[in-house]
Scaffold this active site. Structure first.
Site, PDB file in Angstrom:
ATOM      1  N   ASP A 269      -9.901   5.993  -2.597  1.00 11.95           N
ATOM      2  CA  ASP A 269      -8.730   6.418  -3.367  1.00 11.95           C
ATOM      3  C   ASP A 269      -9.218   6.994  -4.698  1.00 11.95           C
ATOM      4  O   ASP A 269     -10.417   7.174  -4.915  1.00 11.95           O
ATOM      5  CB  ASP A 269      -7.765   5.245  -3.581  1.00 11.95           C
ATOM      6  CG  ASP A 269      -8.283   4.302  -4.642  1.00 11.95           C
ATOM      7  OD1 ASP A 269      -9.513   4.196  -4.787  1.00 11.95           O
ATOM      8  OD2 ASP A 269      -7.458   3.686  -5.336  1.00 11.95           O
TER       9      ASP A 269
ATOM     10  N   GLU B  46       0.824  -1.217   0.000  1.00 12.85           N
ATOM     11  CA  GLU B  46       0.000   0.000   0.000  1.00 12.85           C
ATOM     12  C   GLU B  46       0.853   1.260   0.000  1.00 12.85           C
ATOM     13  O   GLU B  46       0.534   2.241  -0.667  1.00 12.85           O
ATOM     14  CB  GLU B  46      -0.954   0.014   1.204  1.00 12.85           C
ATOM     15  CG  GLU B  46      -2.035  -1.066   1.175  1.00 12.85           C
ATOM     16  CD  GLU B  46      -2.943  -0.959  -0.035  1.00 12.85           C
ATOM     17  OE1 GLU B  46      -2.920   0.074  -0.723  1.00 12.85           O
ATOM     18  OE2 GLU B  46      -3.670  -1.936  -0.305  1.00 12.85           O
TER      19      GLU B  46
ATOM     20  N   TYR C  15      -6.624   6.458   3.744  1.00 11.49           N
ATOM     21  CA  TYR C  15      -6.713   5.405   2.745  1.00 11.49           C
ATOM     22  C   TYR C  15      -5.999   4.135   3.205  1.00 11.49           C
ATOM     23  O   TYR C  15      -6.575   3.039   3.219  1.00 11.49           O
ATOM     24  CB  TYR C  15      -6.144   5.853   1.387  1.00 11.49           C
ATOM     25  CG  TYR C  15      -5.864   4.641   0.543  1.00 11.49           C
ATOM     26  CD1 TYR C  15      -6.910   3.960  -0.070  1.00 11.49           C
ATOM     27  CD2 TYR C  15      -4.581   4.092   0.468  1.00 11.49           C
ATOM     28  CE1 TYR C  15      -6.681   2.796  -0.771  1.00 11.49           C
ATOM     29  CE2 TYR C  15      -4.351   2.921  -0.230  1.00 11.49           C
ATOM     30  CZ  TYR C  15      -5.406   2.275  -0.847  1.00 11.49           C
ATOM     31  OH  TYR C  15      -5.183   1.114  -1.505  1.00 11.49           O
TER      32      TYR C  15
END
Length: 363
Positions: A155, A54, A137
């Site tokens: 996102d 991520e 996020y």
DNA sequence: GAGTCGTGGCC
DNA sequence: TGGCCAAGACT
């Protein structure tokens, strides 16, 4: 009776609405199970590898980030290995990927987890937010994918997908409109496997519901999609364009005659309206430099509409300082020079000004 | 809330 | 070509 009908009708439409949301989610999950890309961080729900992926994928395409993910896992198989690394080692591995604060925060967070959490990743959205480099996020992604917490990821893909399907016209560049998308995403987020659903939305946004030329022919959600129905795919999501600073070239010529300085009052509808400035030659060519006047300049009288004294000039200096053009003060100190040339770039909210103080000529 | 951070790919 | 965009966070 009217009240009863309204209530019944509301209930029915709410049920219908829920049905659509369930169908939408089921279609998306089914699509994901068939079409998802095989990616190294999808092999497990290990928080370390999910977190690493991520961070690497923030503002970064999968194709660009994947080799970096593999290199990191190879060199630092566990979060403790990463925590024990030096910043130079980490930055070396990050080399070429950009946004280097991500690498520093990555190391800081690894040490946080190692020191404060005994090497075990925090398991809730709220706790994850406390780690360096983990924002809304990333916290939602890890919490939903690794720990089945029912929090939506928002996102760029999700903004786009939701804006198009539900016809949401809130400007995604404005922070307050985020709430609207969170509510919509939360409504369609299933109780089971929220992580898969979140990834499905992002994957769908990346492969089908793309920013430009979305693949609506192949899209299995088109029957749910507002934008498809209205043929408004290219209008959603709404995103205010960033105002690009315009470059302007201001060439000033300072003409004096005994005690007088030639100046013009600026018109309305532009910067510094109502303020005085020197004789101005503005043009779009940033490379333009007027030749320096030497000696007589009788040819440039025409446009000069005002002649002011040094007293008035001081007033103008004071006002222009408010406009952050402090260089003008230096100009004042140099007024006794015959010819000088300064090239300067001044940045204002909506424009970049290249200000050339080219000449000062006595005549 | 707006700027800043980076590199690579797309049309 | 240049502008926009890419699994955002931080200041």
């Amino acid at each position: 009776m009217a009240f009863l009908n309204a209530k019944v009708s509301s209930t029915i439409s709410k049920k219908a609405s829920n049905y659509i949301e369930i169908q939408l989610a089921a279609t998306l999950i089914h699509w994901y199970s068939r079409e998802k890309r095989i990616l190294p961080w999808r092999e497990s729900r290990n928080p370390y590898s999910v977190w690493l992926s991520e961070i690497i994928l923030q503002q970064t395409r999968v194709a660009q980030g994947t080799p970096y993910f593999n290199n990191f896992i190879k060199k630092f198989p566990t979060i403790r290995d990463l925590a024990n690394a030096s910043e130079q080692e980490v930055l070396k591995l990050w080399e070429g990927l950009g946004y280097y604060s991500r690498a520093r925060n990555l190391l800081a967070a690894a040490r946080q987890v190692s020191d404060e959490y005994g090497g075990n990743f925090p398991s809730t959205y709220k706790e994850l937010l406390k780690l360096k480099g983990i924002g809304p996020y990333t916290a939602a992604a890890i919490a939903s994918i690794c720990f089945d917490e029912r929090v939506p990821v928002i996102d760029g893909n999700v903004f786009r997908l939701i804006a198009r399907i539900f016809g949401i016209t809130a400007d995604i560049s404005q922070a307050p409109s985020r709430k609207e998308f969170e509510v919509a995403a939360q409504k369609i987020l299933p109780i089971e496997a929220p992580g898969d659903f979140n990834q499905a939305m992002m994957e769908f946004g990346a492969l089908v519901c793309k920013p430009f030329n979305p693949d609506c022919q192949r899209c299995e959600l088109s029957s749910f999609c507002y934008a498809f129905k209205e043929n408004a795919q290219h209008l959603l999501p709404v995103k205010r364009k960033k105002i690009k600073a315009q470059e302007r070239v201001l060439n000033y010529h300072v003409f004096t005659h005994k005690e007088l300085v030639c100046m013009n009052k600026r018109a309305k509808g532009d910067i510094w309206q109502g303020l005085w400035d020197f004789f101005l030659d503005e043009r779009s060519d940033s490379n333009y430099f007027a030749h320096e006047y030497k000696g007589e300049v009788k040819a440039v009288y025409g446009p000069i509409s005002h002649k002011l004294t040094h007293q008035n000039l001081n007033v103008w200096f004071h006002q222009i300082e408010i406009a952050n053009l402090t260089k003008f003060q230096e100009l004042a100190n140099k007024l006794e020079l015959t010819i000088f040339s300064i090239h300067e770039l001044v940045t204002l909210p909506k424009s970049k000004l290249i200000v050339n103080y080219l000449t000062r000529v006595k005549f």
